[in-house]
Design a protein around this motif. Structure first.
Motif, PDB file in Angstrom:
ATOM      1  N   VAL A 163       6.635   5.238  -7.491  1.00  0.00           N
ATOM      2  CA  VAL A 163       7.501   5.086  -5.873  1.00  0.00           C
ATOM      3  C   VAL A 163       8.893   4.565  -5.780  1.00  0.00           C
ATOM      4  O   VAL A 163       9.248   3.958  -6.020  1.00  0.00           O
ATOM      5  CB  VAL A 163       6.185   4.373  -5.392  1.00  0.00           C
ATOM      6  CG1 VAL A 163       6.509   4.894  -4.152  1.00  0.00           C
ATOM      7  CG2 VAL A 163       4.673   5.195  -5.363  1.00  0.00           C
ATOM      8  N   ASN A 180       0.316   1.944   1.562  1.00  0.00           N
ATOM      9  CA  ASN A 180      -0.993   2.201   0.670  1.00  0.00           C
ATOM     10  C   ASN A 180      -1.316   3.337   1.153  1.00  0.00           C
ATOM     11  O   ASN A 180      -2.515   4.072   0.867  1.00  0.00           O
ATOM     12  CB  ASN A 180      -2.359   0.738   0.206  1.00  0.00           C
ATOM     13  CG  ASN A 180      -1.656  -0.169  -0.295  1.00  0.00           C
ATOM     14  OD1 ASN A 180      -1.393  -0.413  -1.171  1.00  0.00           O
ATOM     15  ND2 ASN A 180      -1.169  -1.305   0.420  1.00  0.00           N
ATOM     16  N   ARG A 233      -2.026  -1.637  -5.467  1.00  0.00           N
ATOM     17  CA  ARG A 233      -1.685  -0.622  -6.582  1.00  0.00           C
ATOM     18  C   ARG A 233      -0.899  -0.872  -7.059  1.00  0.00           C
ATOM     19  O   ARG A 233      -0.402  -0.263  -8.444  1.00  0.00           O
ATOM     20  CB  ARG A 233      -1.753   0.595  -5.651  1.00  0.00           C
ATOM     21  CG  ARG A 233      -3.144   0.983  -4.990  1.00  0.00           C
ATOM     22  CD  ARG A 233      -2.839   2.404  -3.957  1.00  0.00           C
ATOM     23  NE  ARG A 233      -3.691   3.551  -3.808  1.00  0.00           N
ATOM     24  CZ  ARG A 233      -4.420   2.903  -3.098  1.00  0.00           C
ATOM     25  NH1 ARG A 233      -4.639   1.868  -1.921  1.00  0.00           N
ATOM     26  NH2 ARG A 233      -5.798   3.615  -3.010  1.00  0.00           N
ATOM     27  N   MET A 238      -0.267   6.455  -0.131  1.00  0.00           N
ATOM     28  CA  MET A 238      -0.413   6.221  -1.627  1.00  0.00           C
ATOM     29  C   MET A 238      -2.317   6.943  -1.710  1.00  0.00           C
ATOM     30  O   MET A 238      -2.046   8.025  -2.976  1.00  0.00           O
ATOM     31  CB  MET A 238      -0.923   4.882  -2.850  1.00  0.00           C
ATOM     32  CG  MET A 238       0.571   4.675  -2.866  1.00  0.00           C
ATOM     33  SD  MET A 238       1.779   5.566  -3.601  1.00  0.00           S
ATOM     34  CE  MET A 238       3.147   6.221  -3.144  1.00  0.00           C
TER      35      MET A 238
END
Length: 295
Positions: free
Chosen positions: A57, A111, A144, A114
């Motif tokens: 990312v 998050n 993560r 994601m």
């Protein structure tokens, strides 16, 4: 950090959208574009690549968007998926609807993106202001993260010099094209933007950001970062003290690698991608994880 980012006018939005569309034509790989709902608004994400490697990312620098990475995405995506979001609260195709009130909110946003993508473990890479955003995820929501890479993390490990801040602020008061090019030559020597890149960056000035600025992390915060970390600096960067930053990281971050490229400036990634990208990929492969489902 309690504002909602927005364009200053409809004309500013239209100008930016036209510049964004022109820049998108340079993306070298097939891409799927997604809009992920979050508590803070819709986040636009560009997805390219395939393979079994842990996904990457990418968080761009101030004034940038997910299209910035077009010159290295082919190398990054050879054996893995790459996600390039337009950061919430800055110019791009993401649309902020609620403020980022505190630093932990940024990790919440990340998050949620994601989760919306259905992604489990990821490598997170941030450039300049994006390195600040990546640091916030590492501090407040690292569940993560297989790794975090910070490229030219200005004002995060060591203080930015006041003379640098003053020069940037003076530019912001009257950002003419001539001053913009002079600022770029000083801040990122050896880096020349294409006409499309310049037009998009210039149009981004029509957006009022909803995010705050970076600050120097204290010793407790640095010691709390357990995620494997790589920090990359240009040896001649004007926005930080690379040697002091590397010493501070070595003394306080338990699982960190660092690299200084002599003679390079704040635009080290643009200057020598043929050296920086293999260094990053080597680090990522050391910390790849087996694919895991999103929570």
């Amino acid at each position: 950090m309690a504002k909602i980012g927005r364009f200053k006018s409809d004309q500013a939005r239209e100008t930016y959208e036209a510049a964004y569309a022109a820049l998108a034509a340079s993306w070298p790989l097939p891409a799927t574009e997604l809009d992920i709902p979050t508590s803070f608004g819709s986040t636009h994400v560009r997805r390219s690549g395939s393979g079994s490697g842990t996904p990457i990312v990418l968080l761009p620098s101030f004034g940038g968007n997910g299209l910035y990475w077009d010159f290295i995405v082919e190398d990054l995506a050879r054996d893995r998926i790459v996600y390039a979001p337009d950061t919430i609260g800055v110019a791009g195709k993401s649309v902020q609807t609620a403020p980022i009130v505190g630093e932990a909110d940024f990790a919440t946003w990340f998050n949620e993106v994601m989760a919306g993508l259905g992604v489990g473990d990821v490598h997170l890479l941030g450039l300049s202001q994006g390195a600040w955003h990546a640091s916030l995820v590492a501090l407040h929501g690292p569940e993560r993260l297989a790794s975090v890479t910070l490229i030219e993390p200005n004002g995060i490990i060591t203080k930015m010099r006041w003379t640098v801040l003053a020069k940037i602020l003076r530019f912001g008061m009257n950002p003419t094209d001539e001053k913009w090019r002079k600022m770029t030559a000083w801040l990122t020597p050896g880096v020349t933007m294409s006409d499309a890149e310049f037009a998009c960056a210039r149009a981004a000035l029509g957006y009022q950001t909803g995010l705050g600025w970076s600050r120097v992390l204290d010793d407790v915060e640095l010691r709390s970062i357990a995620t494997p970390l790589l920090a990359i600096f240009g040896g001649e960067s004007v926005v930080c003290d690379p040697e002091a930053a590397v010493r501070r990281i070595a003394d306080r971050v338990p699982n960190a690698d660092t690299e200084i490229y002599p003679g390079m400036g704040h635009g080290v990634l643009d200057q020598i991608p043929e050296q920086v990208v293999p260094r990053v990929l080597h680090f990522l492969r050391q910390h790849d994880r087996l694919a895991a489902p999103a929570e």
